[in-house]
Design a protein around this motif. Structure first.
Motif, short mmCIF file in Angstrom:
data_model
loop_
_atom_site.label_atom_id
_atom_site.label_comp_id
_atom_site.label_asym_id
_atom_site.label_seq_id
_atom_site.Cartn_x
_atom_site.Cartn_y
_atom_site.Cartn_z
N TYR A 164 0.80 -1.13 0.08
CA TYR A 164 0.03 0.00 0.07
C TYR A 164 0.96 1.29 0.14
CZ TYR A 164 -4.22 -2.59 1.07
OH TYR A 164 -5.29 -3.39 0.89
N MET A 165 0.40 2.53 -0.56
CA MET A 165 0.85 3.64 -0.68
C MET A 165 0.01 4.53 0.20
SD MET A 165 3.60 3.66 -2.71
CE MET A 165 3.90 5.32 -3.07
N ILE A 166 0.50 5.59 0.70
CA ILE A 166 -0.37 6.59 1.36
C ILE A 166 0.32 8.00 0.69
CG2 ILE A 166 1.41 6.89 3.36
CD1 ILE A 166 -1.32 7.71 5.02
N LYS A 167 -0.48 8.37 -0.15
CA LYS A 167 -0.17 9.68 -0.76
C LYS A 167 0.89 9.21 -1.97
CE LYS A 167 -2.34 13.11 2.11
NZ LYS A 167 -3.44 12.29 1.98
N ASP A 168 2.35 9.70 -1.62
CA ASP A 168 3.25 9.42 -2.70
C ASP A 168 4.23 8.74 -2.05
OD1 ASP A 168 3.90 11.41 -0.87
OD2 ASP A 168 4.99 12.44 -2.41
N ARG A 169 3.95 8.36 -0.63
CA ARG A 169 4.93 7.43 0.15
C ARG A 169 4.46 5.82 0.42
NH1 ARG A 169 6.43 11.13 5.22
NH2 ARG A 169 7.26 13.03 4.03
N LEU A 170 5.45 5.14 0.43
CA LEU A 170 5.37 3.87 0.63
C LEU A 170 4.79 3.51 2.31
CD1 LEU A 170 5.36 0.80 -0.67
CD2 LEU A 170 7.88 0.69 0.86
N LEU A 171 3.47 2.73 2.17
CA LEU A 171 2.97 2.58 3.79
C LEU A 171 3.47 1.15 4.11
CD1 LEU A 171 1.23 3.50 5.88
CD2 LEU A 171 -0.86 2.68 4.51
N ARG A 172 3.25 0.18 3.04
CA ARG A 172 3.85 -1.28 3.40
C ARG A 172 4.31 -1.69 1.81
NH1 ARG A 172 -0.62 -5.55 5.69
NH2 ARG A 172 -0.94 -5.63 3.31
N PRO A 173 5.49 -2.51 1.81
CA PRO A 173 5.77 -3.12 0.64
C PRO A 173 5.00 -4.36 0.30
CG PRO A 173 7.47 -3.59 2.42
CD PRO A 173 6.43 -2.67 3.05
N ALA A 174 4.77 -4.69 -0.89
CA ALA A 174 4.10 -5.91 -1.16
C ALA A 174 5.21 -7.11 -0.83
CB ALA A 174 3.71 -5.80 -2.58
N LEU A 175 4.62 -8.21 -0.32
CA LEU A 175 5.54 -9.49 -0.04
C LEU A 175 5.24 -10.37 -1.40
CD1 LEU A 175 5.02 -10.09 3.66
CD2 LEU A 175 6.57 -8.94 2.57
N VAL A 176 6.21 -10.65 -1.98
CA VAL A 176 6.04 -11.11 -3.52
C VAL A 176 6.74 -12.38 -3.81
CG1 VAL A 176 5.33 -8.95 -4.51
CG2 VAL A 176 7.38 -9.57 -4.64
N GLY A 177 6.20 -13.21 -4.61
CA GLY A 177 7.33 -14.28 -5.34
C GLY A 177 7.41 -13.72 -6.63
N VAL A 178 8.86 -14.13 -6.97
CA VAL A 178 9.28 -13.32 -8.07
C VAL A 178 9.86 -14.75 -9.21
CG1 VAL A 178 11.21 -12.03 -9.10
CG2 VAL A 178 10.19 -11.72 -7.00
N ALA A 179 9.73 -14.28 -10.63
CA ALA A 179 10.17 -15.51 -11.46
C ALA A 179 11.47 -15.56 -11.43
CB ALA A 179 9.68 -15.04 -12.98
N LYS A 180 11.92 -17.02 -11.46
CA LYS A 180 13.54 -17.21 -11.35
C LYS A 180 13.92 -17.44 -12.65
CE LYS A 180 14.28 -21.00 -8.68
NZ LYS A 180 14.58 -22.23 -8.26
N ALA A 181 15.28 -17.07 -12.71
CA ALA A 181 16.05 -16.97 -13.88
C ALA A 181 16.34 -18.47 -14.26
CB ALA A 181 17.48 -15.98 -13.88
N GLY A 182 16.28 -18.72 -15.75
CA GLY A 182 16.60 -19.91 -16.21
C GLY A 182 15.76 -20.95 -15.85
#
Length: 182
Positions: A164-182
């Motif tokens: 989430y963002m509050i106005k133009d600042r980060l409120l909380r980062p998204a916890l994510v899974g990312v595509a692996k290389a190869g």
């Protein structure tokens, strides 16, 4: 050589004093030059003080505006866990219970509560970030793991917790899974 320069300077000062005694206009000129130098120094000091006062005022105005805009940050962060729990609760209700006539009212009420919470967030400048399909950005995403995927390496393919963002600042980062290389 330095002694010669000092001697010349001392001789010049003595000659000026002797001349000034005989010619009052030289003394008057010296006094005027001294007063002009003091005036220029005073003007510079006043301009510096004025500029410093303007900087302090601007800084205070910015701090006040930031305080107003982001005063609810801690409260909003606390409410995010409520929104997460409500979403998890709704997702956990099986389809057969959703279809049950006795449960429809409960499910509808929980969904309405979720929509109202989102509306309150919007009114206060709190926005849910879109993470799936985006390139991993450490300013907005926190990578928790890598997954094999047909997506380009470094692309967000799964979201464990919304950011989430509050106005133009980060409120909380998204916890994510990312595509692996190869």
């Amino acid at each position: 050589m330095i002694e010669d320069e000092n001697t010349v300077a001392n001789d010049a000062a003595e000659l000026r004093e002797e001349t000034a005694a005989a010619a009052p206009e030289v003394a008057e000129h010296d006094e005027t030059a001294k007063l002009r130098a003091e005036l220029a120094e005073s003007k510079a000091a006043v301009l510096y003080a004025h500029a410093e006062a303007q900087n302090v005022r601007r800084r205070a105005e910015k701090e006040t505006a930031d305080a107003k805009a982001y005063a609810s940050t801690n409260f909003a962060r606390d409410l995010l866990s409520v929104a997460d729990n409500l979403s998890r609760g709704l997702e956990a209700i099986p389809a057969e219970l959703r279809a049950d006539e006795k449960m429809k009212g409960l499910v509808a009420g929980l969904e309405a509560t979720g929509r109202e919470l989102e509306a309150v967030f919007q009114r206060h400048g709190i926005k849910k970030m879109v993470a799936i399909g985006e390139k991993l950005d450490p300013n907005f995403h926190q990578a928790m793991f890598e997954l094999p995927s047909d997506q380009a390496p470094g692309t967000v393919v799964q979201e464990m917790q919304a950011g989430y963002m509050i106005k133009d600042r980060l409120l909380r980062p998204a916890l994510v899974g990312v595509a692996k290389a190869g």
